[in-house]
Design an enzyme around this catalytic site. Structure first.
Site, PDB file in Angstrom:
ATOM      1  N   ASP A  53       0.891  -1.069  -0.066  1.00 15.03           N
ATOM      2  CA  ASP A  53      -0.009  -0.016  -0.021  1.00 15.03           C
ATOM      3  C   ASP A  53       0.857   1.181   0.049  1.00 15.03           C
ATOM      4  O   ASP A  53       1.547   1.477   0.936  1.00 15.03           O
ATOM      5  CB  ASP A  53      -0.977  -0.094   1.141  1.00 15.03           C
ATOM      6  CG  ASP A  53      -2.007   1.148   1.475  1.00 15.03           C
ATOM      7  OD1 ASP A  53      -1.894   1.936   0.260  1.00 15.03           O
ATOM      8  OD2 ASP A  53      -2.807   1.278   2.116  1.00 15.03           O
ATOM      9  N   CYS A 119      -9.922  15.239 -15.555  1.00 18.34           N
ATOM     10  CA  CYS A 119     -11.056  15.507 -14.484  1.00 18.34           C
ATOM     11  C   CYS A 119     -10.391  16.782 -13.650  1.00 18.34           C
ATOM     12  O   CYS A 119     -11.515  17.185 -12.841  1.00 18.34           O
ATOM     13  CB  CYS A 119     -11.233  14.374 -13.402  1.00 18.34           C
ATOM     14  SG  CYS A 119     -12.289  13.068 -14.356  1.00 18.34           S
ATOM     15  N   TYR A 148     -12.329  12.893  -7.199  1.00 21.12           N
ATOM     16  CA  TYR A 148     -11.245  12.425  -7.940  1.00 21.12           C
ATOM     17  C   TYR A 148     -10.400  13.501  -8.409  1.00 21.12           C
ATOM     18  O   TYR A 148      -9.119  13.671  -8.379  1.00 21.12           O
ATOM     19  CB  TYR A 148     -11.783  11.518  -9.111  1.00 21.12           C
ATOM     20  CG  TYR A 148     -10.701  11.017  -9.937  1.00 21.12           C
ATOM     21  CD1 TYR A 148      -9.863  10.016  -9.495  1.00 21.12           C
ATOM     22  CD2 TYR A 148     -10.580  11.372 -11.191  1.00 21.12           C
ATOM     23  CE1 TYR A 148      -9.085   9.392 -10.415  1.00 21.12           C
ATOM     24  CE2 TYR A 148      -9.809  11.027 -12.170  1.00 21.12           C
ATOM     25  CZ  TYR A 148      -8.923   9.824 -11.631  1.00 21.12           C
ATOM     26  OH  TYR A 148      -7.995   9.273 -12.494  1.00 21.12           O
ATOM     27  N   LYS A 152      -6.463  15.237  -8.095  1.00 16.99           N
ATOM     28  CA  LYS A 152      -5.519  15.128  -8.881  1.00 16.99           C
ATOM     29  C   LYS A 152      -4.985  16.758  -9.008  1.00 16.99           C
ATOM     30  O   LYS A 152      -3.705  17.031  -9.150  1.00 16.99           O
ATOM     31  CB  LYS A 152      -6.205  15.018 -10.166  1.00 16.99           C
ATOM     32  CG  LYS A 152      -6.464  13.161 -10.499  1.00 16.99           C
ATOM     33  CD  LYS A 152      -5.162  12.600 -10.567  1.00 16.99           C
ATOM     34  CE  LYS A 152      -5.558  11.116 -10.846  1.00 16.99           C
ATOM     35  NZ  LYS A 152      -4.208  10.260 -10.826  1.00 16.99           N
ATOM     36  N   ASN A 177      -9.261  10.176 -21.053  1.00 18.69           N
ATOM     37  CA  ASN A 177      -9.885   8.883 -20.973  1.00 18.69           C
ATOM     38  C   ASN A 177      -9.220   8.008 -22.084  1.00 18.69           C
ATOM     39  O   ASN A 177      -9.303   7.910 -23.187  1.00 18.69           O
ATOM     40  CB  ASN A 177     -11.282   9.117 -21.679  1.00 18.69           C
ATOM     41  CG  ASN A 177     -12.211   7.959 -21.331  1.00 18.69           C
ATOM     42  OD1 ASN A 177     -11.882   6.876 -21.163  1.00 18.69           O
ATOM     43  ND2 ASN A 177     -13.389   8.323 -20.853  1.00 18.69           N
ATOM     44  N   ARG A 221     -16.901  13.277 -25.758  1.00 19.45           N
ATOM     45  CA  ARG A 221     -15.660  13.051 -25.124  1.00 19.45           C
ATOM     46  C   ARG A 221     -14.740  12.730 -26.416  1.00 19.45           C
ATOM     47  O   ARG A 221     -14.940  12.514 -27.491  1.00 19.45           O
ATOM     48  CB  ARG A 221     -15.429  11.592 -24.370  1.00 19.45           C
ATOM     49  CG  ARG A 221     -16.437  11.389 -22.995  1.00 19.45           C
ATOM     50  CD  ARG A 221     -16.006  12.378 -21.949  1.00 19.45           C
ATOM     51  NE  ARG A 221     -16.755  12.376 -20.821  1.00 19.45           N
ATOM     52  CZ  ARG A 221     -17.793  12.665 -20.468  1.00 19.45           C
ATOM     53  NH1 ARG A 221     -18.435  13.855 -21.272  1.00 19.45           N
ATOM     54  NH2 ARG A 221     -18.691  12.672 -19.283  1.00 19.45           N
ATOM     55  N   ARG A 285     -16.310  17.211 -23.039  1.00 19.88           N
ATOM     56  CA  ARG A 285     -14.830  17.048 -22.987  1.00 19.88           C
ATOM     57  C   ARG A 285     -13.975  16.645 -24.076  1.00 19.88           C
ATOM     58  O   ARG A 285     -14.339  15.817 -24.793  1.00 19.88           O
ATOM     59  CB  ARG A 285     -14.280  16.297 -21.628  1.00 19.88           C
ATOM     60  CG  ARG A 285     -13.065  16.403 -21.222  1.00 19.88           C
ATOM     61  CD  ARG A 285     -12.929  15.252 -19.950  1.00 19.88           C
ATOM     62  NE  ARG A 285     -13.352  15.928 -18.938  1.00 19.88           N
ATOM     63  CZ  ARG A 285     -13.694  15.425 -17.765  1.00 19.88           C
ATOM     64  NH1 ARG A 285     -13.417  14.075 -17.831  1.00 19.88           N
ATOM     65  NH2 ARG A 285     -13.922  15.951 -16.645  1.00 19.88           N
ATOM     66  N   SER A 331      -5.341 -15.999 -15.015  1.00 20.83           N
ATOM     67  CA  SER A 331      -4.738 -16.738 -15.929  1.00 20.83           C
ATOM     68  C   SER A 331      -3.492 -16.352 -16.572  1.00 20.83           C
ATOM     69  O   SER A 331      -2.717 -17.239 -16.662  1.00 20.83           O
ATOM     70  CB  SER A 331      -5.710 -17.360 -17.031  1.00 20.83           C
ATOM     71  OG  SER A 331      -5.814 -15.843 -17.678  1.00 20.83           O
TER      72      SER A 331
HETATM   73  N1  GKE Z   1     -18.462   4.040 -17.792  1.00 18.38           N
HETATM   74  C1  GKE Z   1     -19.674   3.931 -18.664  1.00 18.38           C
HETATM   75  N2  GKE Z   1     -20.292   2.853 -18.960  1.00 18.38           N
HETATM   76  N3  GKE Z   1     -19.717   5.307 -19.356  1.00 18.38           N
HETATM   77  C2  GKE Z   1     -20.970   5.154 -19.894  1.00 18.38           C
HETATM   78  C3  GKE Z   1     -21.812   4.047 -20.435  1.00 18.38           C
HETATM   79  C4  GKE Z   1     -21.364   2.878 -19.736  1.00 18.38           C
HETATM   80  O1  GKE Z   1     -21.874   1.770 -19.863  1.00 18.38           O
HETATM   81  N4  GKE Z   1     -22.575   4.270 -21.284  1.00 18.38           N
HETATM   82  C5  GKE Z   1     -22.622   5.631 -21.368  1.00 18.38           C
HETATM   83  N5  GKE Z   1     -21.614   6.118 -20.671  1.00 18.38           N
HETATM   84  C6  GKE Z   1     -21.090   7.531 -20.786  1.00 18.38           C
HETATM   85  C7  GKE Z   1     -20.951   8.108 -18.962  1.00 18.38           C
HETATM   86  O2  GKE Z   1     -22.194   8.476 -18.618  1.00 18.38           O
HETATM   87  C8  GKE Z   1     -20.117   9.459 -19.483  1.00 18.38           C
HETATM   88  O3  GKE Z   1     -21.076  10.508 -19.735  1.00 18.38           O
HETATM   89  C9  GKE Z   1     -19.436   9.182 -20.585  1.00 18.38           C
HETATM   90  O4  GKE Z   1     -19.969   7.734 -20.976  1.00 18.38           O
HETATM   91  C10 GKE Z   1     -18.050   8.803 -20.384  1.00 18.38           C
HETATM   92  O5  GKE Z   1     -17.712   8.073 -19.502  1.00 18.38           O
HETATM   93  P1  GKE Z   1     -16.475   7.143 -18.726  1.00 18.38           P
HETATM   94  O6  GKE Z   1     -15.680   6.695 -19.789  1.00 18.38           O
HETATM   95  O7  GKE Z   1     -16.875   6.181 -17.782  1.00 18.38           O
HETATM   96  O8  GKE Z   1     -15.627   8.649 -18.201  1.00 18.38           O
HETATM   97  P2  GKE Z   1     -15.547  10.158 -18.198  1.00 18.38           P
HETATM   98  O9  GKE Z   1     -15.024  10.575 -19.519  1.00 18.38           O
HETATM   99  O10 GKE Z   1     -16.728  10.854 -18.003  1.00 18.38           O
HETATM  100  O11 GKE Z   1     -14.509  10.292 -16.987  1.00 18.38           O
HETATM  101  C11 GKE Z   1     -13.261   9.842 -16.888  1.00 18.38           C
HETATM  102  O12 GKE Z   1     -12.574  10.631 -17.299  1.00 18.38           O
HETATM  103  C12 GKE Z   1     -11.157  10.519 -17.444  1.00 18.38           C
HETATM  104  C13 GKE Z   1     -10.582  11.627 -17.610  1.00 18.38           C
HETATM  105  O13 GKE Z   1     -10.743  12.020 -19.203  1.00 18.38           O
HETATM  106  C14 GKE Z   1     -13.231   9.553 -15.473  1.00 18.38           C
HETATM  107  O14 GKE Z   1     -13.939   8.333 -14.957  1.00 18.38           O
HETATM  108  C15 GKE Z   1     -11.761   8.978 -15.348  1.00 18.38           C
HETATM  109  O15 GKE Z   1     -11.612   7.620 -15.621  1.00 18.38           O
HETATM  110  C16 GKE Z   1     -10.500   9.694 -16.218  1.00 18.38           C
HETATM  111  O16 GKE Z   1      -9.708  10.644 -15.406  1.00 18.38           O
END
Ligand code: GKE
Length: 335
Positions: A53, A119, A148, A152, A177, A221, A285, A331
């Site tokens: 940890d 984020c 989160y 950061k 992402n 995104r 984003r 595995s």
């Molecule tokens: N995870 C997920 N799963 N998201 C979904 C789904 C699903 O089945 N269906 C639609 N979405 C939508 C989410 O509601 C969100 O609006 C978008 O896709 C992207 O979700 P994401 O990939 O989980 O995460 P975010 O881009 O919102 O945020 C992530 O950003 C990153 C930095 O850009 C964070 O969770 C961090 O993993 C990371 O720092």
């Protein structure tokens, strides 16, 4: 020969970074992660592997001993489904960065990279779909993702002050992402690219028409393929700049558009069941790479379609062999 420590080596990005260094004779590799080895996505016998940890200062002192370079990719994280429901857990990762920085000074380590996130960006600049890409300066005035994102942003600043006050060479990258093979695709921490590949593969295999989609699918995104992430991180690490840089893609798509692409790859059309009560995050984003390209020369090479083809193929193979992410890791170590 330089000794490199990868913190979070059992995770998605850490595993790919370890793979990059493992056969390079110029480096001796130390890998650390809180997870037991059987849950690491990638393991390498020739590395010195530690399961401990890193929130504990004594552990950070132990793993940084005689280390030249530190890559801190360790944090408790996941996609929207995880970070929106685990804010305190996400914020506790501040202890990892804090103690690693202290240990880096104590053990006279040469250079330290912190993996930050998109984020950190101000939420009020992400209220529309298809926003202009976020520039590094858009993190301030501060209004990051709750939990989160605050961790950061705080840790980024701590790196800056350790450079100013103690002379530690720090590098900070903001990942947008990151997706690709050999990463989580089920269990609750998966991000949208892996989750939607999995849902479409399962729908095809079970001859189902409908998949659940969080939100209305119009949120936007940009997604960065893992090999571009590794290259970008290393280019920033090897540069002379202690500034903060975006490591992201400028190819902004709506979730519905990404689903169209995955449907074409999978050769299976689905209907979408929009779930408006699920974690959504910001409305739009994307990354603006002009600064990182100008200063470092890096830009991504992989299109979203190319990256999704590889990701879909890998997830499809796992699902066909009846494997979930935990079984995959187990595995892997038995091989
Ligand atoms: N995870 C997920 N799963 N998201 C979904 C789904 C699903 O089945 N269906 C639609 N979405 C939508 C989410 O509601 C969100 O609006 C978008 O896709 C992207 O979700 P994401 O990939 O989980 O995460 P975010 O881009 O919102 O945020 C992530 O950003 C990153 C930095 O850009 C964070 O969770 C961090 O993993 C990371 O720092």
């Amino acid at each position: 020969m330089k000794k490199i420590l990868i913190c979070g080596a059992g995770g998605f990005i850490g595993g790919h970074l370890a793979k990059k260094f493992i056969n390079d004779k110029n480096y001796q590799l130390v890998c650390a992660d809180i997870k037991p080895l059987e849950y690491w996505f990638q393991t390498f016998d020739s590395a010195e592997n530690h399961c401990l940890d890193l929130k504990d200062y004594n552990n950070t002192l132990k793993v940084t001993k005689n280390v030249d370079y530190i890559f801190n990719l360790a944090c408790n994280m996941g996609g929207m489904g995880f970070i929106e429901n685990n804010k305190a857990e996400c914020m506790l990762s501040v202890l990892i960065n804090t103690n690693l920085l202290r240990a880096a000074i104590k053990n006279k380590c040469e250079k330290y990279l912190f993996s930050s996130s998109a984020c950190v960006y101000n939420g009020s600049k992400q209220n529309e779909t298809f926003i202009p890409g976020l520039k590094e300066t858009d993190a301030y005035p501060a209004e990051p993702e709750d939990g989160y994102g605050w961790e950061k942003l705080f840790s980024e600043r701590m790196c800056r002050h350790f450079t100013e006050d103690f002379g530690l060479e720090t590098r900070v990258v903001r990942f947008h992402n990151i997706y690709g093979p050999v990463g989580t695709f089920d269990g609750g921490r998966e991000k949208a690219p892996a989750a939607l590949c999995r849902k479409i593969i399962n729908a095809k295999n079970k001859n189902l028409k409908k998949i659940d989609v969080w939100g209305d699918g119009e949120q936007t995104r940009s997604f960065l393929y893992i090999s571009d992430c590794i290259d970008g991180m290393l280019e920033v690490f090897n540069s002379n700049s202690t500034e903060v840089f975006n490591i992201g893609s400028e190819e902004q798509v709506s979730i519905n558009q990404m689903i169209d692409t995955i449907e074409n790859i999978a050769a299976h059309k689905v209907d979408k069941n929009y779930q408006l009560d699920k974690p959504l995050g910001v409305r739009g984003r994307s990354s603006d790479n002009s600064y990182v390209t100008k200063k470092i020369g890096w830009k991504p090479k992989t299109t979203l379609k190319e990256g999704l083809v590889k990701t879909h193929q890998w997830i499809s193979q796992q699902i066909s062999s009846g494997t979930n992410i935990d079984k995959f890791c187990k595995s892997n170590i038995e091989k």
